[in-house]
Design an enzyme around this catalytic site. Structure first.
Site, short mmCIF file in Angstrom:
data_model
loop_
_atom_site.label_atom_id
_atom_site.label_comp_id
_atom_site.label_asym_id
_atom_site.label_seq_id
_atom_site.Cartn_x
_atom_site.Cartn_y
_atom_site.Cartn_z
CG HIS A 273 -0.20 0.03 2.54
ND1 HIS A 273 0.20 1.18 3.17
CD2 HIS A 273 0.17 -0.99 3.34
CE1 HIS A 273 0.79 0.88 4.31
NE2 HIS A 273 0.80 -0.43 4.43
CG ASP A 274 -0.43 4.28 1.19
OD1 ASP A 274 -1.27 5.02 0.63
OD2 ASP A 274 -0.71 3.59 2.19
N GLY B 76 4.91 -0.93 3.20
CA GLY B 76 4.15 0.21 2.71
C GLY B 76 5.00 1.46 2.55
#
Length: 266
Positions: free
Chosen positions: A128-129, A146
């Site tokens: 994520h991200d 992340g």
């Protein structure tokens, strides 16, 4: 795929499951048992192989290849994620190989990004991200936490683990089976566990047309930072004193190190 927005699509296998909110471009091939979830956008000419899953809220550019059993656009593996709307955005001509997993972002950033002309090999995980630049190669079974940032033309060898919030600079090369807990500056080679620098990525820079003068200046700056007794502040000052006409790439090298929050690999 009732009511899905499909524009002159070729080669959609009848067993594929396509959500009615998906937006499928022209000349897109979707193989057997592939799943295209809600609010997915697939650009013209992209190929999605059998059993691949594009879960939701994902934008895939033109002429990409998503191979069998890849899972793209899955929920972030973050306990703070509470179901908010986030995205995964992938550029053009990027290849995602078998069993790779690419997660959407969280509210912290809102999206995960993968650039154009990238190669994401089998079993790699983009969390994520994360932000992956153009022309990046992520080899087999690379796993990243992340918020990792990998700049354009970098390459990461197989079985490498990258700590969350780490940055890997442009044109850097990270060898396989490495552990990356700190930032890797642009234009360098790094490898091992613990991770160590091994000079400039000279062969890669030469292949990409970096002039002899530019590579010489980058080598001078590298030595100031990593082969002298100077601290970071002193090395930056000395580099600007020694090299009067700084190339943009040298400035980028200095700025990357100055901006590091996790610390720089040495």
């Amino acid at each position: 795929m009732l009511n899905a927005k499909v524009s002159q699509v070729n080669e959609i296998h009848p067993s594929a499951v396509i959500d009615q909110s998906a937006d499928i471009g022209e000349d897109v091939a979707i193989g057997p048992y592939a799943v295209i979830g809600p609010n997915v956008v697939i650009g013209d000419g992209t190929r999605v192989s059998g059993h691949a899953v594009i879960e939701r809220d994902t934008v895939i550019g033109r002429n990409c290849n998503v191979h069998s059993s890849a899972v793209v656009g899955g929920d972030p593996q973050d306990l703070k994620y509470a179901g908010e709307f986030t995205q995964l955005v992938i550029g053009d001509r990027t290849t995602i190989r078998e069993f790779a997993t690419l997660n959407r972002g969280t509210s912290a950033r809102g999206r995960t990004e993968v650039g154009s002309d990238c190669l994401i090999m089998a079993y790699a995980h983009i969390a994520h991200d994360c932000v992956i630049g153009d022309h990046v190669i992520i080899a087999n079974a690379v796993n990243m936490g992340g918020h990792v940032e990998i700049e354009e033309w970098a390459a990461v060898g197989g079985m490498t683990a990258i700590h969350q919030f780490v940055r890997i600079g442009a044109h850097a090369f990270v060898g396989g089976a490495s552990r990356v807990p700190k930032d890797v500056p642009p234009f360098v080679r790094a490898s091992g566990s613990p991770l160590k620098l091994y000079g400039l990525n000279s062969i890669g820079l030469q292949r990409r047309g970096f002039s002899d003068e530019l590579r010489r200046d980058l080598k001078r700056v590298y030595r100031l930072f990593f082969q002298s007794a100077l601290n970071i502040t002193q090395a930056v000052e000395q580099a600007r004193l020694e090299i009067v006409d700084l190339h943009p790439e040298v400035e980028r090298f200095l700025a990357f190190i100055e901006a590091s929050e996790r610390g720089v690999t040495v």
